[in-house]
Design a protein around this motif. Structure first.
Motif, short mmCIF file in Angstrom:
data_model
loop_
_atom_site.label_atom_id
_atom_site.label_comp_id
_atom_site.label_asym_id
_atom_site.label_seq_id
_atom_site.Cartn_x
_atom_site.Cartn_y
_atom_site.Cartn_z
N ARG A 90 -16.45 -15.02 -3.44
CA ARG A 90 -17.06 -16.10 -2.64
C ARG A 90 -16.51 -16.07 -1.23
N ASN A 91 -15.20 -15.92 -1.16
CA ASN A 91 -14.51 -15.89 0.14
C ASN A 91 -13.26 -15.05 0.02
N ILE A 92 -12.96 -14.35 1.10
CA ILE A 92 -11.74 -13.53 1.05
C ILE A 92 -11.03 -13.61 2.39
N ARG A 93 -9.68 -13.66 2.33
CA ARG A 93 -8.90 -13.58 3.56
C ARG A 93 -7.90 -12.43 3.40
N ILE A 94 -7.99 -11.50 4.33
CA ILE A 94 -7.15 -10.29 4.26
C ILE A 94 -6.06 -10.41 5.32
N THR A 95 -4.80 -10.54 4.87
CA THR A 95 -3.71 -10.65 5.84
C THR A 95 -2.63 -9.60 5.53
N GLY A 96 -1.72 -9.43 6.47
CA GLY A 96 -0.64 -8.48 6.25
C GLY A 96 -0.16 -7.86 7.54
N ASP A 97 0.77 -6.91 7.43
CA ASP A 97 1.37 -6.32 8.64
C ASP A 97 0.80 -4.93 8.95
N PHE A 98 -0.41 -4.69 8.50
CA PHE A 98 -1.09 -3.41 8.79
C PHE A 98 -1.70 -3.44 10.20
N PHE A 99 -2.37 -2.35 10.56
CA PHE A 99 -3.09 -2.27 11.83
C PHE A 99 -4.55 -1.94 11.55
N ALA A 100 -5.45 -2.50 12.34
CA ALA A 100 -6.88 -2.15 12.24
C ALA A 100 -7.44 -2.10 13.64
N TYR A 101 -8.28 -1.10 13.89
CA TYR A 101 -8.91 -0.92 15.21
C TYR A 101 -10.41 -0.88 15.05
N PRO A 102 -11.19 -1.71 15.69
CA PRO A 102 -10.72 -2.84 16.49
C PRO A 102 -10.23 -3.96 15.56
N GLU A 103 -9.34 -4.80 16.06
CA GLU A 103 -8.74 -5.85 15.23
C GLU A 103 -9.78 -6.82 14.66
N VAL A 135 0.86 -1.19 0.00
CA VAL A 135 0.00 0.00 0.00
C VAL A 135 0.89 1.24 0.00
N PRO A 136 0.67 2.20 -0.90
CA PRO A 136 1.52 3.39 -0.92
C PRO A 136 1.53 4.07 0.46
N LEU A 137 2.70 4.34 0.99
CA LEU A 137 2.91 4.91 2.33
C LEU A 137 2.34 4.04 3.44
N GLY A 138 2.04 2.79 3.09
CA GLY A 138 1.41 1.91 4.08
C GLY A 138 2.15 0.60 4.21
N LYS A 139 1.40 -0.43 4.50
CA LYS A 139 1.99 -1.72 4.83
C LYS A 139 1.78 -2.72 3.69
N LEU A 140 2.26 -3.95 3.93
CA LEU A 140 2.15 -5.01 2.92
C LEU A 140 0.84 -5.77 3.11
N LEU A 141 0.03 -5.76 2.09
CA LEU A 141 -1.29 -6.39 2.14
C LEU A 141 -1.26 -7.68 1.32
N LYS A 142 -1.78 -8.75 1.89
CA LYS A 142 -1.86 -10.02 1.14
C LYS A 142 -3.32 -10.46 1.12
N ILE A 143 -3.82 -10.70 -0.09
CA ILE A 143 -5.21 -11.10 -0.23
C ILE A 143 -5.26 -12.52 -0.79
N SER A 144 -6.10 -13.31 -0.19
CA SER A 144 -6.36 -14.63 -0.73
C SER A 144 -7.84 -14.65 -1.09
N LEU A 145 -8.12 -14.84 -2.37
CA LEU A 145 -9.49 -14.65 -2.86
C LEU A 145 -10.03 -15.92 -3.54
N GLU A 146 -11.27 -16.20 -3.22
CA GLU A 146 -11.98 -17.27 -3.92
C GLU A 146 -13.15 -16.58 -4.59
#
Lengths: 94, 254
Positions: free
Chosen positions: A29-42, A9-20
């Motif tokens: 159909r299904n999505i998994r959002i992973t990476g070293d970002f932060f989200a509140y609440p997690e 992500v520009p000026l951000g973190k590394l985002l990894k998406i696994s998509l069905e």
């Protein structure tokens, strides 16, 4: 069909998406959002994954949906944003 | 009179107990039963912690960890994978409403990192906050930090690198592309530093902890009084260790 993407992500973190996704109807159909970002609440990330099911994989629709989920559930991302998440999803498509 | 906060020096623990104690202190502090708390700790055996949103199998070479006797754990905080070996880890737990803690999350990272920077200053190291969550000196990372806010309480924990072994770290972490692994290692070696590297000599955990204590006291204008975990915190930490941090369900959940 299953696919994956890695997006800095520009000026951000590394985002990894696994998509069905459903190729015929062009929907998630299904999505998994992973990476070293932060989200509140997690826990909001799991909610985001659930709410994105059956969304059409089209840039404006996706970004609008993601933005509305962020607003509705008062999610705060750091190192990630609606544009970045949209881009990561779009990159999963061949 | 200065406000008094609690200082916990819990020594070295396993990855599971370290993460369980931070979470237990957060819960008990949120109930107003213990004061704002700063804690210093180490990791034995060495361990990898991954951010809440990361995939364990994507980030960590589980087989290599088992061969090297390195534990792995998922944190309740976001951020990236960290190899914890020769470092001091700090955590701070404080109500979100405390006047010393900015409401804005990024600003609060900066404020808490300020305490670590003042601690490093005590050791003769000048550093700066590099948003989002790093502290750098001469452009090289010396500390990584991660914050969560739950139960209207802030928990931030972070590393202060005393020494670093980038080759070992990369033997435990997965890289997206094996072909560029050597280049990645070279890059990271240039981008990361440690107290030992900067000062040119060994420094003990105790000395770093003493410096960090002063750093937190100066940054927040408080007095840190050494204390112990309450019985409730100990019991809760044991429960979290067993049911969460050492459980497969938790560590493999993403």
């Amino acid at each position: 069909m299953r696919s994956q993407s890695t997006y800095k992500v520009p000026l951000g973190k590394l985002l990894k998406i696994s998509l069905e996704f459903d190729e015929k109807n062009n929907v998630i159909r299904n999505i998994r959002i992973t990476g070293d970002f932060f989200a509140y609440p997690e826990e909001a990330i799991e909610l985001m994954e659930t709410k994105l099911r059956n969304t059409v994989i089209e840039k404006e629709l996706l970004q609008e949906k993601i933005s509305s989920i962020i607003t509705q559930y008062h999610i705060q991302f750091i190192g990630l944003n609606a544009e970045g998440l949209t881009q990561g999803i779009l990159m999963c498509k061949p | 009179m200065k406000e008094q906060w609690r200082l916990l020096q819990t020594g070295s623990g396993t990855a599971f107990s370290n993460m369980a104690v931070d979470r237990a202190v957060l819960v008990v502090n949120s109930q107003g039963k213990v004061p704002p708390t700063v804690r210093f700790y180490g990791w034995v055996p060495p361990a990898i912690s991954i951010g809440y949103f990361q995939s364990l199998v994507d980030e960590v070479d589980i087989g290599a960890c088992e061969r090297f006797g390195v534990d792995y754990v998922r944190r309740i905080t976001g951020g990236g994978a960290v190899f914890h070996e020769n470092e001091l880890t700090y955590s701070i737990v404080i109500p979100q409403s405390h006047p010393e803690i900015p409401k804005n999350i990024l600003k609060s990272y900066g404020r808490i990192c300020g305490a670590v920077m003042k601690g490093l200053r005590q050791l003769g190291i000048t550093s700066e906050y590099a948003p989002i969550n790093d502290i750098i000196t001469n452009g090289q990372k010396i500390s990584g930090n991660a914050q969560t806010r739950k139960l209207e309480t802030v928990l931030q924990h972070g590393t202060v690198l005393m020494d670093v072994d980038v080759d070992k770290m990369f033997s435990l972490l997965k890289v997206p592309n094996e072909k560029i692994k050597d280049k990645l290692i070279t890059d990271v070696k240039q981008r990361v530093t440690s107290i030992r590297h900067l000062l040119g000599n060994e420094i003990s955990f105790k000395e770093v902890a003493e410096a960090m204590k002063v750093g937190f006291e100066e940054e927040f204008h408080v007095e840190l009084l050494e204390g112990k975990l309450s019985e409730e915190e100990v019991a809760l930490a044991k429960k979290f260790e067993k049911e969460c941090f050492s459980a497969k369900d938790w560590n493999y959940r993403r």
